[in-house]
Design a protein around this motif. Structure first.
Motif, PDB file in Angstrom:
ATOM      1  N   ALA A 133       0.840  -1.201   0.000  1.00  0.00           N
ATOM      2  CA  ALA A 133       0.000   0.000   0.000  1.00  0.00           C
ATOM      3  C   ALA A 133       0.873   1.248   0.000  1.00  0.00           C
ATOM      4  N   LYS A 134       1.925   1.217   0.811  1.00  0.00           N
ATOM      5  CA  LYS A 134       2.828   2.364   0.912  1.00  0.00           C
ATOM      6  C   LYS A 134       3.526   2.592  -0.430  1.00  0.00           C
ATOM      7  N   ALA A 135       4.012   1.513  -1.018  1.00  0.00           N
ATOM      8  CA  ALA A 135       4.739   1.621  -2.289  1.00  0.00           C
ATOM      9  C   ALA A 135       3.839   2.134  -3.406  1.00  0.00           C
ATOM     10  N   ARG A 136       2.555   1.840  -3.345  1.00  0.00           N
ATOM     11  CA  ARG A 136       1.634   2.230  -4.421  1.00  0.00           C
ATOM     12  C   ARG A 136       0.708   3.383  -4.017  1.00  0.00           C
ATOM     13  N   SER A 137       0.981   3.997  -2.867  1.00  0.00           N
ATOM     14  CA  SER A 137       0.183   5.134  -2.376  1.00  0.00           C
ATOM     15  C   SER A 137      -1.302   4.819  -2.271  1.00  0.00           C
ATOM     16  N   ARG A 138      -1.601   3.671  -1.693  1.00  0.00           N
ATOM     17  CA  ARG A 138      -2.988   3.313  -1.393  1.00  0.00           C
ATOM     18  C   ARG A 138      -3.187   3.406   0.116  1.00  0.00           C
ATOM     19  N   GLU A 139      -4.413   3.677   0.536  1.00  0.00           N
ATOM     20  CA  GLU A 139      -4.716   3.764   1.959  1.00  0.00           C
ATOM     21  C   GLU A 139      -5.061   2.370   2.488  1.00  0.00           C
ATOM     22  N   HIS A 140      -4.128   1.793   3.261  1.00  0.00           N
ATOM     23  CA  HIS A 140      -4.323   0.449   3.799  1.00  0.00           C
ATOM     24  C   HIS A 140      -5.053   0.573   5.128  1.00  0.00           C
ATOM     25  N   ILE A 141      -6.193  -0.063   5.268  1.00  0.00           N
ATOM     26  CA  ILE A 141      -6.995   0.091   6.479  1.00  0.00           C
ATOM     27  C   ILE A 141      -6.743  -1.060   7.450  1.00  0.00           C
ATOM     28  N   ARG A 142      -6.643  -2.268   6.921  1.00  0.00           N
ATOM     29  CA  ARG A 142      -6.440  -3.445   7.776  1.00  0.00           C
ATOM     30  C   ARG A 142      -5.859  -4.571   6.933  1.00  0.00           C
ATOM     31  N   CYS A 143      -5.146  -5.490   7.595  1.00  0.00           N
ATOM     32  CA  CYS A 143      -4.612  -6.644   6.872  1.00  0.00           C
ATOM     33  C   CYS A 143      -5.780  -7.558   6.500  1.00  0.00           C
ATOM     34  N   PRO A 144      -5.974  -7.830   5.210  1.00  0.00           N
ATOM     35  CA  PRO A 144      -7.137  -8.634   4.836  1.00  0.00           C
ATOM     36  C   PRO A 144      -7.105 -10.047   5.415  1.00  0.00           C
ATOM     37  N   ALA A 145      -5.914 -10.625   5.563  1.00  0.00           N
ATOM     38  CA  ALA A 145      -5.835 -11.986   6.111  1.00  0.00           C
ATOM     39  C   ALA A 145      -6.187 -11.979   7.602  1.00  0.00           C
ATOM     40  N   ALA A 146      -5.523 -11.115   8.370  1.00  0.00           N
ATOM     41  CA  ALA A 146      -5.782 -11.057   9.818  1.00  0.00           C
ATOM     42  C   ALA A 146      -7.233 -10.666  10.097  1.00  0.00           C
ATOM     43  N   SER A 147      -7.798  -9.810   9.235  1.00  0.00           N
ATOM     44  CA  SER A 147      -9.163  -9.311   9.465  1.00  0.00           C
ATOM     45  C   SER A 147     -10.234 -10.374   9.282  1.00  0.00           C
ATOM     46  N   LEU A 148      -9.872 -11.498   8.683  1.00  0.00           N
ATOM     47  CA  LEU A 148     -10.860 -12.568   8.522  1.00  0.00           C
ATOM     48  C   LEU A 148     -11.384 -13.042   9.874  1.00  0.00           C
ATOM     49  N   SER A 149     -10.592 -12.799  10.944  1.00  0.00           N
ATOM     50  CA  SER A 149     -11.036 -13.192  12.289  1.00  0.00           C
ATOM     51  C   SER A 149     -12.326 -12.465  12.667  1.00  0.00           C
ATOM     52  N   MET A 150     -12.549 -11.283  12.093  1.00  0.00           N
ATOM     53  CA  MET A 150     -13.799 -10.558  12.375  1.00  0.00           C
ATOM     54  C   MET A 150     -15.013 -11.333  11.870  1.00  0.00           C
ATOM     55  N   LEU A 151     -14.774 -12.214  10.890  1.00  0.00           N
ATOM     56  CA  LEU A 151     -15.862 -13.044  10.366  1.00  0.00           C
ATOM     57  C   LEU A 151     -15.766 -14.470  10.927  1.00  0.00           C
ATOM     58  N   GLY A 152     -14.938 -14.617  11.976  1.00  0.00           N
ATOM     59  CA  GLY A 152     -14.825 -15.916  12.644  1.00  0.00           C
ATOM     60  C   GLY A 152     -13.921 -16.902  11.922  1.00  0.00           C
ATOM     61  N   LEU A 153     -13.061 -16.383  11.050  1.00  0.00           N
ATOM     62  CA  LEU A 153     -12.185 -17.267  10.266  1.00  0.00           C
ATOM     63  C   LEU A 153     -10.727 -17.093  10.666  1.00  0.00           C
ATOM     64  N   ASP A 154     -10.005 -18.218  10.729  1.00  0.00           N
ATOM     65  CA  ASP A 154      -8.569 -18.172  10.997  1.00  0.00           C
ATOM     66  C   ASP A 154      -7.834 -18.408   9.676  1.00  0.00           C
ATOM     67  N   PRO A 155      -7.054 -17.428   9.192  1.00  0.00           N
ATOM     68  CA  PRO A 155      -6.371 -17.623   7.909  1.00  0.00           C
ATOM     69  C   PRO A 155      -5.455 -18.859   7.903  1.00  0.00           C
ATOM     70  N   ASN A 156      -4.981 -19.234   9.100  1.00  0.00           N
ATOM     71  CA  ASN A 156      -4.113 -20.421   9.191  1.00  0.00           C
ATOM     72  C   ASN A 156      -4.873 -21.716   8.918  1.00  0.00           C
ATOM     73  N   ALA A 157      -6.207 -21.635   8.983  1.00  0.00           N
ATOM     74  CA  ALA A 157      -7.019 -22.849   8.801  1.00  0.00           C
ATOM     75  C   ALA A 157      -7.746 -22.866   7.449  1.00  0.00           C
ATOM     76  N   VAL A 158      -7.654 -21.773   6.689  1.00  0.00           N
ATOM     77  CA  VAL A 158      -8.367 -21.700   5.403  1.00  0.00           C
ATOM     78  C   VAL A 158      -7.778 -22.728   4.430  1.00  0.00           C
ATOM     79  N   THR A 159      -8.656 -23.513   3.800  1.00  0.00           N
ATOM     80  CA  THR A 159      -8.162 -24.577   2.909  1.00  0.00           C
ATOM     81  C   THR A 159      -8.278 -24.234   1.423  1.00  0.00           C
ATOM     82  N   ASP A 160      -9.153 -23.285   1.071  1.00  0.00           N
ATOM     83  CA  ASP A 160      -9.349 -22.967  -0.346  1.00  0.00           C
ATOM     84  C   ASP A 160      -9.390 -21.462  -0.578  1.00  0.00           C
ATOM     85  N   VAL A 161      -8.513 -20.982  -1.432  1.00  0.00           N
ATOM     86  CA  VAL A 161      -8.475 -19.570  -1.814  1.00  0.00           C
ATOM     87  C   VAL A 161      -8.621 -19.492  -3.333  1.00  0.00           C
ATOM     88  N   VAL A 162      -9.615 -18.759  -3.783  1.00  0.00           N
ATOM     89  CA  VAL A 162      -9.755 -18.510  -5.219  1.00  0.00           C
ATOM     90  C   VAL A 162      -9.039 -17.198  -5.527  1.00  0.00           C
TER      91      VAL A 162
END
Ligand SMILES: [Zn+2]
Ligand SMILES: [Zn+2]
Length: 267
Positions: free
Chosen positions: A62-91
């Motif tokens: 985000a810094k390199a491309r001058s975008r406003e980064h609000i939260r880490c998308p992987a870590a934020s999955l916990s807000m939806l009850g998901l642990d990125p360490n346990a995710v088995t399928d990513v499209v």
């Protein structure tokens, strides 16, 4: 064929970018004015499993491309009850930096990608700066490592990943852009990703300027409509209207994550 069980579909916003309307359409915009982009990852959960759609970008990117980064998308999955360490399928809809960063943050996942996208990001087109610009060599290298690690599922065109959930090649924006079609309580919903950045791109047939093949992008708008049960059931990849239209995934997540399978809010 029996009707599949419906999925829940969430959009999670992780970044933002202020830009002008003229930057979002080939040929500019006669009215112009601010037309910002939101950046999302999507989560689909149901009896067929849990699927994370795209992995977003990191704070460093985000810094390199001058975008406003609000939260880490992987870590934020916990807000939806998901642990990125346990995710088995990513499209991975496509390999642009804003969709395919953080590939190291899903240690148990297999990555679903089109043959044509992998060929594109590792082939001759990447010799050309204008085509290369929205990609990161680090993301491409990491995906190659995942190929060698036996963690990539290649798809060629259309593929059903679970009952009621399939990927469909569209191309246009990149060589191998794919969209996700998912069965919900309200019928077939399509996560368009960058097959249409905004509602206006597809609904007014005004293509986005980052494009490899304009004809395929325009034809893709028709494919999106055919795959969904209604025009409203096609969810664009970067439109801030999505968060405004749909109810929060749960109380406290207003402006952060919304539930797409429930349909737009009243009023
Ligand atoms: Zn893109
Ligand atoms: Zn994008």
């Amino acid at each position: 064929m029996s009707t599949p069980q419906p999925y829940e579909v969430h959009a999670l916003k992780y970044a933002h970018h202020v830009r002008q309307a003229r930057e979002n359409f080939i040929g500019g915009d006669p009215h112009d004015g601010p037309m910002p982009l939101d950046f999302f990852v999507w989560v689909v959960t149901g009896p067929g499993g849990t699927f994370v759609i795209d992995t977003g970008f990191s704070a460093e990117t985000a810094k390199a491309r001058s975008r406003e980064h609000i939260r880490c998308p992987a870590a934020s999955l916990s807000m939806l009850g998901l642990d990125p360490n346990a995710v088995t399928d990513v499209v991975v809809t496509h390999m642009h930096y804003d969709h395919a960063g953080n590939l190291d943050k899903f240690p148990k996942a297999r990555f679903h990608i089109q043959d044509s996208e992998m060929a594109y990001v590792t082939g001759r087109c990447m010799c050309h700066a204008p085509l290369r610009h929205p990609f990161s060599v680090e993301d491409a290298c990491l995906m190659v490592r995942h190929v060698y690690g036996g963690r990539v599922c290649f798809h060629d065109g259309e593929e059903t990943l679970a009952p009621g959930l399939s990927v469909h090649h569209i191309g246009g924006h990149t060589a191998g852009l794919q969209v996700v079609r998912v069965w919900t309580k309200r019928g077939w919903l399509v996560l368009a990703s960058d097959a249409s950045h905004f509602y206006a791109n597809m609904n007014e047939v005004r293509p986005f300027p980052i494009v490899l093949d304009v004809m395929k992008m325009i034809e893709g708008y028709g494919t999106l409509r055919k795959l969904a049960d209604s025009q409203e059931q096609v969810i664009p990849g970067h439109d801030p209207k999505v968060l405004a239209l749909y109810p929060a995934s749960k109380p406290g997540l207003e402006g952060i994550a919304c539930r797409l399978d429930l349909g737009p809010k009243e009023g």
